[in-house]
Design a protein around this motif. Structure first.
Motif, PDB file in Angstrom:
ATOM      1  N   ARG A   1       2.006  -3.698  -9.079  1.00  0.00           N
ATOM      2  CA  ARG A   1       3.033  -2.678  -9.337  1.00  0.00           C
ATOM      3  C   ARG A   1       2.838  -1.471  -8.419  1.00  0.00           C
TER       4      ARG A   1
ATOM      5  N   VAL B   1       3.965  -2.368  -4.993  1.00  0.00           N
ATOM      6  CA  VAL B   1       5.427  -2.336  -4.885  1.00  0.00           C
ATOM      7  C   VAL B   1       5.919  -0.894  -4.771  1.00  0.00           C
ATOM      8  N   GLU B   2       5.276   0.016  -5.494  1.00  0.00           N
ATOM      9  CA  GLU B   2       5.658   1.429  -5.392  1.00  0.00           C
ATOM     10  C   GLU B   2       5.399   1.962  -3.988  1.00  0.00           C
TER      11      GLU B   2
ATOM     12  N   ASN C   1       8.072   0.514  -1.795  1.00  0.00           N
ATOM     13  CA  ASN C   1       9.346   1.212  -1.967  1.00  0.00           C
ATOM     14  C   ASN C   1       9.328   2.574  -1.286  1.00  0.00           C
TER      15      ASN C   1
ATOM     16  N   GLU D   1       9.905   1.909   2.355  1.00  0.00           N
ATOM     17  CA  GLU D   1      11.277   1.494   2.617  1.00  0.00           C
ATOM     18  C   GLU D   1      12.253   2.655   2.462  1.00  0.00           C
ATOM     19  N   ASN D   2      11.976   3.560   1.510  1.00  0.00           N
ATOM     20  CA  ASN D   2      12.887   4.684   1.269  1.00  0.00           C
ATOM     21  C   ASN D   2      12.593   5.871   2.173  1.00  0.00           C
TER      22      ASN D   2
ATOM     23  N   ASP E   1       9.189  -1.749   8.501  1.00  0.00           N
ATOM     24  CA  ASP E   1       9.481  -2.944   7.718  1.00  0.00           C
ATOM     25  C   ASP E   1       8.373  -3.981   7.830  1.00  0.00           C
TER      26      ASP E   1
ATOM     27  N   ALA F   1       5.761  -2.785   5.325  1.00  0.00           N
ATOM     28  CA  ALA F   1       6.260  -3.140   3.997  1.00  0.00           C
ATOM     29  C   ALA F   1       6.130  -4.637   3.745  1.00  0.00           C
TER      30      ALA F   1
END
Length: 258
Positions: free
Chosen positions: A128, A131-132, A135, A138-139, A177, A180
């Motif tokens: 988790r 993934v944070e 993100n 990516e953001n 990317d 990521a």
């Protein structure tokens, strides 16, 4: 720095030393093969260090690489064959590069004599959080500030300013990317089942203060390997090759018999 053409792209393979014993070093997510500089520069003349830049890192062309652990292990196999290295050799991997090395050892056991995994557990204990982080990249993108925060999160003590800046800038040069993608593959990929097929002697190294790889998860991986030993570096975080290169080198020399 030699460039090997594999799958129609150039892959950087820096050869350091001229000894008869070849050791392959695979980096994690960050500055690429440069992360091994302080470890390899002190190896004995009897050792020849092959420091690989995975696609999109360092001086290696990215091509269509998307960060897959499995694809990276396949590329390692092709690079070694392109160099005529078909015999068993020691492989050292850090973090994501350790997952690549585990995958490689499970799939191509005849190519591996010893395995040394640094800051690698074989699975992500907290997907988790990964993934944070993914993100966030990516953001928010990936630049010098992002690379700075990424490196500092794993360090116990600050590095010399010039050396840290070099590592940060090398990490910042990687496509967002791709970073990521490496994190996503690390979070998804559980290599504990494959580990049961690995018979090569394996050294598991972690820093005592590693925020990402705890002792308990390392012991889970060790229990699944046929011949594993665990070595802990005191007061070190996620980057032993940067924080304690002399101590890490000494342990690799002992384990590999260099």
């Amino acid at each position: 720095m030699p460039l090997v053409t594999v799958d129609n792209r150039s892959v950087s393979l820096d050869v350091r030393g001229s000894g008869s014993t070849t050791v392959l070093f695979i980096h994690g997510v960050g500055p690429g093969g440069a992360a091994w500089d302080l470890v390899t520069q002190g190896l004995a003349d009897t050792c020849r260090a092959f420091v690989l830049d995975l696609p999109g890192f360092g001086k290696s062309e990215r091509g269509n690489a998307a960060g897959s652990v499995d694809d990276a292990a396949t590329l390692v196999h092709r690079v070694l064959h392109a160099q005529g290295l078909t015999e068993a050799l020691p492989i050292v991997g850090h973090a994501y590069g350790g997952l690549v090395a585990l995958n490689f050892a499970a799939r191509f056991p005849s190519h591996v004599s010893h395995l040394a995994l640094v800051s690698t557990a074989g699975f992500d204990r907290d997907p988790r959080a990964s993934v944070e982080r993914l993100n966030g990249i990516e953001n928010g993108g990936w630049d010098a500030d992002g690379a700075d925060a990424w490196l500092r999160a794993g360090l116990v003590e600050d590095l010399a300013e010039a050396h840290f800046a070099a590592m940060r800038d090398a990490a910042a040069a990687v496509d967002a990317d791709l970073i990521a993608g490496c994190l996503a593959s690390s979070a998804r990929r559980v290599l504990l089942e494959e580990a049961t097929d690995i018979t090569a002697p394996t050294l598991l190294v972690r820093g005592s203060d590693d925020p990402f790889v705890g002792d308990s998860v390392l012991q889970i991986l060790a229990a699944r390997l046929a011949a594993a030993e665990v070595f802990t570096l005191p007061d070190v975080g996620h980057w032993p090759s940067l924080e304690a290169p002399d101590e890490l080198r000494a342990e690799l020399v002992r384990f590999l018999g260099l």
